[in-house]
Motif scaffolding. Structure first.
Motif: not given
Length: 116
Positions: A25-44
């Motif tokens: 929500r905060s990123a959206s307010f500032h026109n920033t996209e958010v990528m969710g990373i599944r399964r923590g560092y392993q997903g990264m």
């Protein structure tokens, strides 16, 4: 920053979903996209990224755990694993990270930051 990543790492804990929602929500307010990373560092390391928008985080704060799932990663403890994670972040245009977790999560994040 135009795009950031958010992930949860270590054991599930109350409030992780509320944190994810606040980031999106905060990123959206500032026109920033958010990528969710599944399964923590392993997903990264494995490139498990998903674009998160406001609709994706609606009605999640009342649930425990994390919608992004979490995992521990022995591979991230190696230089090669961290390098792979960094390359995946760059390839997906992720310019910053929001780390949600505990001591191990922040220890890993500190090391990651110092190297890259």
């Amino acid at each position: 920053m135009k795009r950031i990543g958010v992930f949860t790492s270590g054991g599930d804990s109350p409030g992780m979903n509320a944190c994810i929602r606040a980031v999106v929500r905060s990123a959206s307010f500032h026109n920033t996209e958010v990528m969710g990373i599944r399964r923590g560092y392993q997903g990264m390391i494995e490139g498990e990224f998903v674009l998160l928008e406001n609709k994706d985080v609606a009605n999640i704060i009342q649930y425990g755990g994390t919608i992004l799932k979490t995992a521990r990663s022995a591979e991230f403890k190696t230089k090669e694993g961290r390098s792979r994670a960094f390359e995946n972040l760059k390839a997906n245009g992720i310019e910053g990270l929001v780390c949600i977790g505990g001591d191990g999560t922040y220890t890993g994040a500190g090391l990651f930051h110092s190297e890259f």
